[in-house]
Design a protein around this motif. Structure first.
Motif, short mmCIF file in Angstrom:
data_model
loop_
_atom_site.label_atom_id
_atom_site.label_comp_id
_atom_site.label_asym_id
_atom_site.label_seq_id
_atom_site.Cartn_x
_atom_site.Cartn_y
_atom_site.Cartn_z
N VAL A 189 0.87 -1.17 0.00
CA VAL A 189 0.00 0.00 0.00
C VAL A 189 0.91 1.22 0.00
CG1 VAL A 189 -1.84 1.26 1.17
CG2 VAL A 189 -1.76 -1.23 1.32
N VAL A 190 0.79 2.04 -1.02
CA VAL A 190 1.60 3.26 -1.12
C VAL A 190 0.75 4.42 -0.64
CG1 VAL A 190 2.90 4.76 -2.67
CG2 VAL A 190 2.88 2.29 -3.07
N TRP A 191 1.25 5.10 0.38
CA TRP A 191 0.57 6.26 0.96
C TRP A 191 1.32 7.51 0.56
CZ3 TRP A 191 -3.41 6.25 4.80
CH2 TRP A 191 -3.85 4.98 5.18
N ALA A 192 0.60 8.58 0.37
CA ALA A 192 1.22 9.89 0.16
C ALA A 192 0.85 10.76 1.34
CB ALA A 192 0.73 10.52 -1.14
N PHE A 193 1.86 11.30 1.98
CA PHE A 193 1.62 12.22 3.09
C PHE A 193 1.08 13.51 2.52
CE2 PHE A 193 4.98 10.56 6.32
CZ PHE A 193 4.41 9.31 6.27
N GLY A 194 0.08 14.05 3.16
CA GLY A 194 -0.48 15.32 2.73
C GLY A 194 0.04 16.46 3.59
N GLU A 195 -0.35 17.66 3.21
CA GLU A 195 0.03 18.82 3.99
C GLU A 195 -0.66 18.79 5.35
OE1 GLU A 195 0.26 23.62 3.46
OE2 GLU A 195 0.44 22.33 1.72
N LEU A 225 -3.26 9.81 2.37
CA LEU A 225 -4.16 8.79 1.82
C LEU A 225 -3.38 7.72 1.07
CD1 LEU A 225 -6.74 11.26 0.28
CD2 LEU A 225 -7.04 9.92 2.36
N PRO A 226 -3.94 6.50 1.02
CA PRO A 226 -3.32 5.48 0.16
C PRO A 226 -3.57 5.85 -1.30
CG PRO A 226 -5.30 4.62 1.22
CD PRO A 226 -5.09 6.01 1.75
N ILE A 227 -2.52 5.76 -2.12
CA ILE A 227 -2.65 6.14 -3.52
C ILE A 227 -2.49 4.96 -4.47
CG2 ILE A 227 -2.05 8.57 -3.16
CD1 ILE A 227 0.79 7.86 -4.20
N ALA A 228 -2.01 3.83 -3.95
CA ALA A 228 -1.88 2.62 -4.79
C ALA A 228 -1.85 1.40 -3.88
CB ALA A 228 -0.62 2.68 -5.64
N THR A 229 -2.49 0.33 -4.33
CA THR A 229 -2.48 -0.94 -3.60
C THR A 229 -2.19 -2.06 -4.59
OG1 THR A 229 -4.10 -0.10 -2.02
CG2 THR A 229 -3.83 -2.48 -2.14
N GLN A 289 3.67 0.64 -12.93
CA GLN A 289 2.51 1.20 -13.63
C GLN A 289 1.41 1.66 -12.67
OE1 GLN A 289 1.40 -1.80 -16.48
NE2 GLN A 289 3.34 -1.61 -17.56
N ALA A 290 1.33 1.05 -11.49
CA ALA A 290 0.33 1.48 -10.51
C ALA A 290 0.81 2.68 -9.70
CB ALA A 290 0.01 0.32 -9.56
N VAL A 291 2.08 2.69 -9.36
CA VAL A 291 2.60 3.71 -8.44
C VAL A 291 2.95 5.02 -9.15
CG1 VAL A 291 4.50 4.24 -6.85
CG2 VAL A 291 3.38 2.02 -6.75
N CYS A 292 3.61 4.97 -10.28
CA CYS A 292 4.08 6.21 -10.93
C CYS A 292 2.96 7.20 -11.26
CB CYS A 292 4.90 5.89 -12.17
SG CYS A 292 6.61 5.56 -11.76
N PRO A 293 1.88 6.78 -11.91
CA PRO A 293 0.82 7.75 -12.19
C PRO A 293 0.22 8.33 -10.90
CG PRO A 293 0.51 5.79 -13.52
CD PRO A 293 1.60 5.48 -12.54
N ALA A 294 0.11 7.51 -9.86
CA ALA A 294 -0.44 8.00 -8.59
C ALA A 294 0.47 9.05 -7.97
CB ALA A 294 -0.66 6.84 -7.64
N ILE A 295 1.77 8.80 -8.01
CA ILE A 295 2.73 9.78 -7.46
C ILE A 295 2.71 11.04 -8.31
CG2 ILE A 295 5.19 10.26 -7.11
CD1 ILE A 295 5.47 7.33 -6.23
N ALA A 296 2.69 10.89 -9.63
CA ALA A 296 2.68 12.05 -10.52
C ALA A 296 1.45 12.92 -10.27
CB ALA A 296 2.73 11.61 -11.98
#
Length: 167
Positions: free
Chosen positions: A26-32, A38-42, A69-76
């Protein structure tokens, strides 16, 4: 999130996950703000039948492709909003710690300079980090990362900056 960078960084995670069928990334992105963490990819590691070393290598390569392919677009999409002015790391880890894992052990990899900038803990970008006992007292006072909240979890920080940034 270039393909090359993603493969280099996610390759280590894939090597760890690949033999653990039934595991989940589960890839999470920390917000401000914590609410924006939120999780951005699973990605799940599915059962597979491997018949040879060659098919094993090919299957692992396909799995790495699917992770990239799942993580890069979510991070971008997340970074397209611009760089956040705050970085509530401790609060965000507290948010992640509350997520149910269906009994799975967790490894949490935090890709950060580890310089907290938040309304609760101040600005570690421009000053030194507090002593551990002071920080633990503050965590307790704000009821963050309570004892046991990260049982069965290992937390790793990568890309940590050793000194505060001079502004």
């Amino acid at each position: 999130c270039s393909d090359d960078t993603a493969r280099r960084n996610l390759g280590t995670v894939v090597e760890y996950l690949w033999p653990r069928v039934g595991s989940r990334l589960v890839v999470w992105a920390f917000g401000e703000q914590v609410a924006e963490t939120l999780p951005i990819a699973t990605i799940d590691v599915a059962p597979r039948t491997i018949r040879s070393e060659r098919s094993e290598r090919e299957a692992r390569a396909r799995f790495l492709d699917s992770v990239v392919q799942a993580v890069c677009p979510a991070i971008a999409a997340r970074t397209a909003r611009g760089r956040p002015r705050q970085s509530p790391i401790a609060e965000s880890l507290g948010r992640i710690a509350t997520e149910r894992t269906q009994g799975m052990r967790r490894r949490i990899v935090v890709v950060s300079d580890a310089r907290e900038v938040s309304s609760l803990f101040g600005n570690w970008e421009c000053r030194t980090t507090p002593e551990p006992n002071v920080f633990v007292r503050e965590l307790e006072r704000h009821q963050l990362l309570r004892p046991g909240s990260l049982d069965h979890a290992r937390v790793h920080f990568v890309h940590v900056a050793p000194d505060p940034t001079v502004n």
